[in-house]
Scaffold this active site. Structure first.
Site, mmCIF file in Angstrom:
data_model
loop_
_atom_site.group_PDB
_atom_site.id
_atom_site.type_symbol
_atom_site.label_atom_id
_atom_site.label_comp_id
_atom_site.label_asym_id
_atom_site.label_seq_id
_atom_site.Cartn_x
_atom_site.Cartn_y
_atom_site.Cartn_z
ATOM 1 N N ARG A 103 0.857 -1.188 0.000
ATOM 2 C CA ARG A 103 0.000 0.000 0.000
ATOM 3 C C ARG A 103 0.892 1.237 0.000
ATOM 4 O O ARG A 103 2.106 1.115 0.135
ATOM 5 C CB ARG A 103 -0.932 -0.001 1.221
ATOM 6 C CG ARG A 103 -0.199 0.036 2.545
ATOM 7 C CD ARG A 103 -1.157 0.107 3.730
ATOM 8 N NE ARG A 103 -0.408 -0.024 4.981
ATOM 9 C CZ ARG A 103 -0.957 -0.035 6.188
ATOM 10 N NH1 ARG A 103 -2.262 0.053 6.320
ATOM 11 N NH2 ARG A 103 -0.215 -0.156 7.264
ATOM 12 N N CYS A 107 4.219 8.514 -5.208
ATOM 13 C CA CYS A 107 5.172 9.596 -4.984
ATOM 14 C C CYS A 107 4.356 10.816 -4.564
ATOM 15 O O CYS A 107 3.445 11.217 -5.292
ATOM 16 C CB CYS A 107 5.924 9.870 -6.288
ATOM 17 S SG CYS A 107 6.632 11.523 -6.366
ATOM 18 N N ASN A 141 -4.190 8.394 5.235
ATOM 19 C CA ASN A 141 -3.916 7.571 6.408
ATOM 20 C C ASN A 141 -2.419 7.561 6.689
ATOM 21 O O ASN A 141 -1.621 7.303 5.789
ATOM 22 C CB ASN A 141 -4.362 6.122 6.152
ATOM 23 C CG ASN A 141 -4.388 5.289 7.422
ATOM 24 O OD1 ASN A 141 -5.114 5.625 8.355
ATOM 25 N ND2 ASN A 141 -3.597 4.236 7.466
ATOM 26 N N GLU A 142 -2.060 7.859 7.904
ATOM 27 C CA GLU A 142 -0.655 7.781 8.338
ATOM 28 C C GLU A 142 0.297 8.249 7.233
ATOM 29 O O GLU A 142 1.138 7.486 6.744
ATOM 30 C CB GLU A 142 -0.305 6.363 8.795
ATOM 31 C CG GLU A 142 -1.040 5.967 10.053
ATOM 32 C CD GLU A 142 -0.516 4.684 10.677
ATOM 33 O OE1 GLU A 142 0.168 3.913 9.991
ATOM 34 O OE2 GLU A 142 -0.787 4.470 11.877
ATOM 35 N N GLU A 298 -6.185 4.980 16.475
ATOM 36 C CA GLU A 298 -5.945 3.542 16.327
ATOM 37 C C GLU A 298 -5.127 3.035 17.504
ATOM 38 O O GLU A 298 -4.137 3.648 17.895
ATOM 39 C CB GLU A 298 -5.132 3.232 15.059
ATOM 40 C CG GLU A 298 -5.829 3.477 13.760
ATOM 41 C CD GLU A 298 -4.939 3.076 12.583
ATOM 42 O OE1 GLU A 298 -4.026 2.237 12.756
ATOM 43 O OE2 GLU A 298 -5.140 3.630 11.501
ATOM 44 N N TRP A 306 3.139 -7.030 13.139
ATOM 45 C CA TRP A 306 4.320 -6.552 12.413
ATOM 46 C C TRP A 306 5.599 -6.519 13.239
ATOM 47 O O TRP A 306 6.620 -6.064 12.753
ATOM 48 C CB TRP A 306 4.048 -5.187 11.783
ATOM 49 C CG TRP A 306 3.263 -4.231 12.629
ATOM 50 C CD1 TRP A 306 1.928 -3.970 12.540
ATOM 51 C CD2 TRP A 306 3.752 -3.409 13.696
ATOM 52 N NE1 TRP A 306 1.541 -3.043 13.470
ATOM 53 C CE2 TRP A 306 2.648 -2.675 14.198
ATOM 54 C CE3 TRP A 306 5.001 -3.206 14.291
ATOM 55 C CZ2 TRP A 306 2.750 -1.769 15.253
ATOM 56 C CZ3 TRP A 306 5.111 -2.311 15.342
ATOM 57 C CH2 TRP A 306 3.994 -1.604 15.805
ATOM 58 N N GLU A 346 -2.841 -8.344 7.067
ATOM 59 C CA GLU A 346 -3.066 -8.029 8.479
ATOM 60 C C GLU A 346 -4.056 -8.983 9.132
ATOM 61 O O GLU A 346 -4.691 -8.635 10.131
ATOM 62 C CB GLU A 346 -3.503 -6.569 8.618
ATOM 63 C CG GLU A 346 -2.373 -5.636 8.218
ATOM 64 C CD GLU A 346 -2.651 -4.162 8.454
ATOM 65 O OE1 GLU A 346 -1.720 -3.454 8.845
ATOM 66 O OE2 GLU A 346 -3.789 -3.739 8.212
HETATM 67 C C1 GLA Z 1 -1.482 1.475 10.988
HETATM 68 C C2 GLA Z 1 -2.456 1.622 9.853
HETATM 69 C C3 GLA Z 1 -3.528 0.581 9.860
HETATM 70 C C4 GLA Z 1 -2.972 -0.775 10.198
HETATM 71 C C5 GLA Z 1 -2.255 -0.703 11.511
HETATM 72 C C6 GLA Z 1 -1.702 -2.040 11.956
HETATM 73 O O1 GLA Z 1 -1.836 2.156 12.099
HETATM 74 O O2 GLA Z 1 -3.048 2.897 9.833
HETATM 75 O O3 GLA Z 1 -4.124 0.559 8.591
HETATM 76 O O4 GLA Z 1 -2.084 -1.165 9.202
HETATM 77 O O5 GLA Z 1 -1.175 0.182 11.380
HETATM 78 O O6 GLA Z 1 -1.057 -1.957 13.196
#
Ligand code: GLA
Length: 658
Positions: A103, A107, A141-142, A298, A306, A346
């Protein structure tokens, strides 16, 4: 109080969605984040959108009392984007292309990615902006978690543009980067690249600017999406989920563009330092939002997937850590993810709803219990934390300090921050984080771990703070370079020299196994390692001295009276005892009055506002701890009084309300 998690219904048939909303009601879930990884399902072919399934999901949630934190779905482009635009794929510093299959394969500077993201977000905002269940936008996201920087040709072009607007002329850039060294002088903007893999150390000023640029490139992606959703729904708050002390992204800068700060936190349940690490990052989250409530976007209900060994949370641990977040300012507790996946990378990550029948699962029972308890805490929402101690932290400095070719490669920013934070956490002293130019007037004590890069205006800010009566503690290798990473000449720590009343002419990193004995002014002693500035006093007095080697008798820690306050310089890395001595006995960090003795092993934090005071006690240890809280303290979770003596089991939490 928000409670819920990432909801990914695209992984499941529709019959499951109905079970989901029934289970959500059971667990007290009132908010879910939908659509984080839905791009391929929403736009299966370029320009061909399928929103019917999302319409059904959002209506079903809202009809069942669950509000929506709607994601913009841009975090993972569908494979078709890479096929149409291979140039949108990110490239590492070694020239390796990162392909679809995981994912975040984009760039940040790619026009193809940005255009595709823009078109998608415009449609999502247009279609769902008026949905009655929508209470928050969740952009991407992140940002940067897998691809913090891209070194491709598109990024190179964008980097040049960024540099041109920063420096205006190539001569100014050459001066700033010190390119007279190693024959690096640039004749034209087109000669400049990202700091790709080179035969040896790359130019540190170039590295620093590339870090700034990369954080800004991601921020441009965020801002583009934010502008779209804000345009459609000015009243709906926008967030993107942060990752604590995440080095690649300057969260001070980003937080100015967030309506609510949110954090994703996955501490290792088996690591003894995890509660301290959580406390620290959540103090940062609260500080990023200027003290306003934030959301734990989260966390894991149990184990992640992981780490090399994915240790699960023990019974009660998830609850204890959730309360820790609330106590440190969170107004929402969320998880990744709602239902554990059957397939994909996951599937061994825990979730609120496990693979097994929920009723038979300990984790589900704990999830359910917590959600129903948090309903009792609405009064907490309007309260805030108070701190009279601040720790200075800045990304520019982190980046510059850790660039290679320094006196000590193992001088790491976070280690230095821990060495200040840890004794304060152990003593239950509330702490805020600030930038070096923040308004410091509300603090009694300001701690400055290794401010190697001290930019213009910082010395004056510190000066004003100390003059007005504050206590400032600065550790070694501070005040060394300007914002271009060029050394201040004429005697270290040049901009802070007068304020600290000291100077030194050389740095002295210590051999890795070497420790010095240090005599403290109160006749105690401690040890130190890593570094030992040979300090010369210029008005300050020594309050700790080296006892060994050629530095014997020379100052290790100094104090300078300045205006109405005191400034301290710590020329070495003190051990834990030394830090506690300095902070508690010499500087005298103010400890809150809790009204009762707090035994060690118990974390205690307060949120207050108006007449309301909530005190949270958390037993992070593996033994039962008694706390004598005295009579008449209300338990808002049961609406009855606590007994005067609490027996806190391992991971037990007590909330006291007055
Ligand atoms: C991050 C991501 C989530 C998931 C978690 C797993 O926080 O935002 O989509 O991958 O990690 O710990």
């Amino acid at each position: 109080m928000f409670y819920g998690g990432d909801y990914n219904p695209e992984q499941w048939p529709e019959e499951i969605w109905k079970q989901d909303v029934a289970l959500m009601a059971e667990a007290g879930v009132n908010l879910v984040t939908v659509g984080v990884f839905s791009w391929a399902k929403l736009e299966p072919q370029p320009g061909h959108y399928e929103f019917g399934w999302m319409d059904a999901v959002l209506d079903l949630l809202f009809d069942n009392g669950v509000f929506i934190d709607l994601a913009t779905a841009t975090a993972s482009p569908p494979p078709w984007l890479a096929k149409l635009h291979p140039e949108s794929l990110p490239v590492t510093e070694d020239g390796v292309t990162l392909w679809p299959g995981g994912r975040q394969q984009y760039c940040p500077s790619s026009p193809a990615y940005r255009n595709a993201a823009q078109l998608l977000v415009e449609r999502i905002a247009d279609r769902y902006g008026a949905h009655p269940g929508l209470v928050m936008w969740h952009v991407n996201n992140e940002f940067g978690c897998h691809v913090p920087a891209c070194y491709c040709d598109t990024s190179a072009g964008a980097f040049k543009g960024w540099l041109e607007s920063r420096y205006g002329s190539i001569d100014v850039l050459n001066e700033a980067w010190g390119t007279a060294f190693w024959s690096q002088a640039y004749g034209d903007w087109d000669e400049i690249n990202p700091p790709r893999r080179a035969p040896t150390f790359t130019n540190p000023s170039q590295e620093l600017d590339f870090k700034r640029f990369s954080s800004d490139a991601l921020l441009e992606c965020y801002s583009m999406e934010r502008a779209i959703v804000k345009g459609a729904t000015p009243q709906i708050p926008v967030t993107t989920n942060f990752m604590g002390f995440f080095k690649p992204v300057d969260y001070w800068k980003w937080a100015q563009h967030e309506d609510v700060v949110s954090d994703d936190s996955y501490q290792d349940p088996s690591a003894p330092e995890s509660p301290m690490l959580s406390a620290m990052r959540w103090d940062l989250m609260r500080s990023l939002g200027s003290g306003e409530p934030w959301i734990l976007m989260e966390q894991a209900s149990n184990h992640v997937n992981w780490r090399r060994r994915n240790i699960g949370k023990r019974p009660g641990q998830m609850r204890a850590w959730s309360y820790q977040a609330v106590a440190r300012g969170a107004n929402g507790i969320m998880f990744f993810q709602w239902r554990a996946s059957r397939g994909g990378a996951e599937k061994y990550h825990s979730a609120m709803v496990p693979h097994v029948q929920p009723e038979s699962s300990r984790v589900w029972q704990e999830v359910k219990q917590l959600g129903n308890e948090l309903k009792q805490l609405d009064e907490v929402l309007e309260t805030r934390g108070q701190a009279s101690v601040a720790v200075v932290f800045e990304w520019d400095n982190w980046w510059a300090l850790e660039a290679p070719s320094k006196p000590a490669w193992d001088l790491r920013m976070m280690d230095q921050v821990f060495s200040y934070y840890e004794p304060l956490f152990a003593a239950n002293v509330p702490v805020d984080f600030v930038t070096p130019t923040s308004d410091l007037s509300s603090y009694d004590v300001v701690l400055v771990p290794n401010l190697y890069l001290t930019r213009a205006g910082v010395a004056e800010n510190f000066d004003n703070f100390v003059h007005a009566g504050g206590a400032l503690v600065v550790s070694f290798f501070s005040g060394i370079v300007d914002e271009r990473d060029n050394v201040y000449l004429g005697g270290y720590p040049a901009p802070l020299r007068r304020l600290l009343g000291i100077t030194f002419e050389e740095f002295s990193a210590m051999p890795p196994d070497k420790r010095y004995r240090i005599a403290l002014s109160d006749s105690g002693s401690c040890s130190s390692d890593q570094w030992s500035d040979p300090i010369r006093l210029e008005g300050a007095e020594a309050i700790a001295t080296y006892e060994e080697d050629w530095l014997a008798g020379r100052p290790a820690v100094t104090m300078n009276r300045w205006g109405g306050g005191r400034s301290f310089y710590v020329g070495t890395r003190l051990d834990r005892e030394g830090m506690s001595w300095l902070l508690e006995e010499v500087v005298g960090v103010p400890r809150p009055n809790w009204g009762f003795e707090v035994p060690s092993g118990v974390e205690i934090i307060r949120r207050s506002g108006g007449e309301r005071v909530f005190t949270f006690l958390i037993n992070h240890s593996d033994r039962e701890i008694e706390v004598d809280i005295g009579p008449g303290r209300r338990n808002p979770l049961t609406e009855s009084d606590h007994p005067p003596r609490l027996n806190l089991e391992p991971f037990e939490v007590a909330v006291l309300a007055t």
